[in-house]
Design a protein around this motif. Sequence first.
Motif, PDB file in Angstrom:
ATOM      1  N   ASN A   1     -84.407 -59.143 -62.633  1.00 39.68           N
ATOM      2  CA  ASN A   1     -84.126 -57.721 -62.452  1.00 39.68           C
ATOM      3  C   ASN A   1     -84.541 -56.827 -63.608  1.00 39.68           C
ATOM      4  N   TYR A   2     -84.705 -57.378 -64.799  1.00 44.30           N
ATOM      5  CA  TYR A   2     -85.083 -56.536 -65.931  1.00 44.30           C
ATOM      6  C   TYR A   2     -86.521 -56.065 -65.756  1.00 44.30           C
ATOM      7  N   LEU A   3     -86.700 -54.766 -65.506  1.00 43.24           N
ATOM      8  CA  LEU A   3     -88.000 -54.173 -65.227  1.00 43.24           C
ATOM      9  C   LEU A   3     -88.678 -54.831 -64.029  1.00 43.24           C
ATOM     10  N   LYS A   4     -87.851 -55.367 -63.130  1.00 45.02           N
ATOM     11  CA  LYS A   4     -88.331 -55.984 -61.894  1.00 45.02           C
ATOM     12  C   LYS A   4     -87.457 -55.483 -60.755  1.00 45.02           C
ATOM     13  N   THR A   5     -87.904 -55.706 -59.521  1.00 44.83           N
ATOM     14  CA  THR A   5     -87.190 -55.182 -58.357  1.00 44.83           C
ATOM     15  C   THR A   5     -86.040 -56.071 -57.932  1.00 44.83           C
ATOM     16  N   GLY A   6     -86.087 -57.348 -58.292  1.00 41.06           N
ATOM     17  CA  GLY A   6     -85.045 -58.269 -57.843  1.00 41.06           C
ATOM     18  C   GLY A   6     -85.293 -58.739 -56.426  1.00 41.06           C
ATOM     19  N   PHE A   7     -84.217 -59.125 -55.742  1.00 40.24           N
ATOM     20  CA  PHE A   7     -84.327 -59.719 -54.413  1.00 40.24           C
ATOM     21  C   PHE A   7     -83.954 -58.695 -53.337  1.00 40.24           C
ATOM     22  N   GLN A   8     -84.799 -58.609 -52.330  1.00 40.17           N
ATOM     23  CA  GLN A   8     -84.501 -57.693 -51.221  1.00 40.17           C
ATOM     24  C   GLN A   8     -83.363 -58.247 -50.371  1.00 40.17           C
ATOM     25  N   GLN A   9     -83.375 -59.566 -50.158  1.00 39.51           N
ATOM     26  CA  GLN A   9     -82.255 -60.244 -49.512  1.00 39.51           C
ATOM     27  C   GLN A   9     -81.627 -61.198 -50.531  1.00 39.51           C
ATOM     28  N   PRO A  10     -80.338 -61.457 -50.409  1.00 39.17           N
ATOM     29  CA  PRO A  10     -79.722 -62.422 -51.338  1.00 39.17           C
ATOM     30  C   PRO A  10     -80.526 -63.709 -51.362  1.00 39.17           C
ATOM     31  N   PRO A  11     -80.876 -64.211 -52.542  1.00 35.48           N
ATOM     32  CA  PRO A  11     -81.778 -65.362 -52.613  1.00 35.48           C
ATOM     33  C   PRO A  11     -81.113 -66.694 -52.296  1.00 35.48           C
ATOM     34  N   THR A  12     -79.784 -66.739 -52.382  1.00 34.91           N
ATOM     35  CA  THR A  12     -79.038 -67.978 -52.165  1.00 34.91           C
ATOM     36  C   THR A  12     -77.842 -67.702 -51.256  1.00 34.91           C
ATOM     37  N   ASP A  13     -77.192 -68.760 -50.807  1.00 41.05           N
ATOM     38  CA  ASP A  13     -76.025 -68.598 -49.930  1.00 41.05           C
ATOM     39  C   ASP A  13     -74.911 -67.836 -50.638  1.00 41.05           C
ATOM     40  N   TYR A  14     -74.759 -68.084 -51.915  1.00 40.56           N
ATOM     41  CA  TYR A  14     -73.706 -67.440 -52.712  1.00 40.56           C
ATOM     42  C   TYR A  14     -74.365 -66.789 -53.925  1.00 40.56           C
ATOM     43  N   TYR A  15     -74.064 -65.511 -54.132  1.00 43.10           N
ATOM     44  CA  TYR A  15     -74.839 -64.689 -55.065  1.00 43.10           C
ATOM     45  C   TYR A  15     -73.873 -63.725 -55.742  1.00 43.10           C
ATOM     46  N   LEU A  16     -73.726 -63.812 -57.047  1.00 37.39           N
ATOM     47  CA  LEU A  16     -72.687 -63.087 -57.767  1.00 37.39           C
ATOM     48  C   LEU A  16     -73.134 -61.725 -58.285  1.00 37.39           C
ATOM     49  N   ARG A  17     -74.382 -61.359 -58.128  1.00 34.57           N
ATOM     50  CA  ARG A  17     -74.897 -60.153 -58.768  1.00 34.57           C
ATOM     51  C   ARG A  17     -74.104 -58.876 -58.445  1.00 34.57           C
ATOM     52  N   PRO A  18     -73.728 -58.599 -57.195  1.00 34.50           N
ATOM     53  CA  PRO A  18     -72.983 -57.355 -56.960  1.00 34.50           C
ATOM     54  C   PRO A  18     -71.723 -57.242 -57.824  1.00 34.50           C
ATOM     55  N   MET A  19     -71.009 -58.322 -57.979  1.00 36.75           N
ATOM     56  CA  MET A  19     -69.811 -58.294 -58.814  1.00 36.75           C
ATOM     57  C   MET A  19     -70.163 -58.069 -60.273  1.00 36.75           C
ATOM     58  N   MET A  20     -71.233 -58.702 -60.756  1.00 34.66           N
ATOM     59  CA  MET A  20     -71.599 -58.566 -62.170  1.00 34.66           C
ATOM     60  C   MET A  20     -72.152 -57.182 -62.478  1.00 34.66           C
ATOM     61  N   MET A  21     -72.630 -56.463 -61.455  1.00 30.64           N
ATOM     62  CA  MET A  21     -73.006 -55.066 -61.657  1.00 30.64           C
ATOM     63  C   MET A  21     -71.779 -54.168 -61.690  1.00 30.64           C
TER      64      MET A  21
END
Length: 638
Positions: free
Chosen positions: A299-319
């Motif tokens: 995500n740093y200077l990148k777009t990241g994932f359009q769809q969650p990349p894995t079944d379980y994905y913690l990024r929304p909470m860490m934001m």
Amino acid sequence: MKKTWNVISSRSVLATKTKSHLKIAKDVEASKYFIHTSQCRVPYVDPFSNETLKIFNPKEYKYTNCTDDEAFITTNYQLNARQYFLHMNFPAIGRAVKVLNASVTNVRCCYRQIVRAGSDESADNAYNLLPCSIFHQDFKIPQHIDYIITECYLDNNKEQIVQKDAFSFIQQPEFNSNNSNNLPPTSSHLKKRKPSVLLLGIDSVSRINLRRTMPETFKYMQNNRWFEMEGYNKVGDNTFPNLMALMTSYNLTTATDKCKPESVGGLNKPICNLIWNNFKQFGYKTAYAEDTSWMSTFNYLKTGFQQPPTDYYLRPMMMAIPKQMKVKKMAGLAYCIGRKHQAEYIFDYALQFANAFPEDPLFGLFRANSFSHNSFGTTATMDMKMLEYLTKMESGGILERSIVIFFADHGIRWGSLLKLKSGFLEERLPMMFISLPSWYRNEYPDFVNALEINQHRLTSPYDIYATLKHVLEESDPEIEFSYLNDTVRGLSILHEIPENRSCIDSGITEHWCTCIPYEVLPSTDATATYVTVLVIDEINQYLDDINISSKCSLLELKSLKKVEIKMYELSNQSAYRITFEANPKKPKFQATAVYDKTSNTITTNVGEISRLDSYATTADCIDSKEAKKFCICANMKS
């Protein structure tokens, strides 16, 4: 020219000795190296040398809790029901509010659900925080909720919050159709027990610095038969190229071309070949979590994932949690968020994931940047906490179900540690430890033998990708997934790595290679100065080629700090390793360049030039991650 590595001259002496004396001499010689093979000799570094202890005092880095208060809310997980419950600790609540002349009956607690909310280019960078819903004792978390923030406040005054906390949940999908397993059926007698694979990563920790700053964690792994890959050599400058090599077997150029991380959906495309997709295809449940969300790998200077990349994905909470909870910083990064260290949310998620599905094969990647990225010393503050996580994994049976890889992407990339004689190795030799379950050791004794040998061989992230591929294919012998085009084909470390392996064989370019001995030249050497000027010209041309030279100052040589030349020259060519300081603002760089004496030209890879000091405050005028290390914004020149 005097050689500082006395390898050749020792051979004539050894030739006159008896076989037993020869073996003793070789053992003594080998003890001076991390790796000592026919094609690779990486010198030993004392983590506690006198010069290191001048800049590192362990007493200055102590573990401290983020809070001294008692938790109002805890979570209980019932494995049989696959359900989470929120439990209210009434005695703790009562003690806390007594000083406010209130009682438990005056306290209300509610939760706010965090949901992933973006689309297109903001898909991986937006979240919503839903209205606070009151809950009561032992509230059952609905299965559609993945993460929450809890708030406990007095009576109906929601502004008087007494305690906030945050929790994640590994929820079992109700349909449970295992629809990710699209493999053709295999003969039942060929199916084997599948080990889970868990990758625990800490940013910027060399194998040398792990011993220095996390001695208890290191001692635990030593005492519990973890395999340490002593010749594990990085293949790129920062996290992205090293992690992509491990996850896709692509080098940086190919990863950028095929995965297009700055384009919407690029990282989700099948051609990107992230290996967790293969694990999912083989019937594994998958998870990914990384802290310090603004600078995370994808995500740093990148777009990241359009769809969650894995079944379980913690990024929304860490934001969400740094925006909603109290933050304490260390070395410029959020160290504590709310009641916990930021890294604890990541490794707690790893434990949750492993404990939620004890009977299922799992693949998870869990990375922490928050306590190690900005300073090599702050890693020491989390030594006992990481030891706690590893012992929990052991006592909970996770190590018996899983192949666990404890690793770093690279060593520290700037700061005082790189000014030491060992700085070159500190940057290039990340830690890499592997734990195998006892049943896996018993079933595959050849793998154990290979790992014992390979601990002392040259390896790279491409080999870890090959190993993960090997683990998958071994669990289902009728199935093989092919390397995609343009991958760097590493070697599985579950097979013996050739003794004569070189950096070229391993996919490690000259600038990152720790194998070849160099000797020191005077910093006044005229040819070295000329080579350095040519390197700076290449940097300036690079900035011009990507159309940002108008925003960045023209670099000029200020001083040449250190010069090394490869011992074994190739006819009319010499490889120079140079450390230099430039103007303006005195940025410090390290580069490797091959100088052709006939044509007076150099060959160098600008993308692999290292910046040895932080560029956090000098490159705000541009967005290109790769160019930031070269850019001194023009408005900073004065």
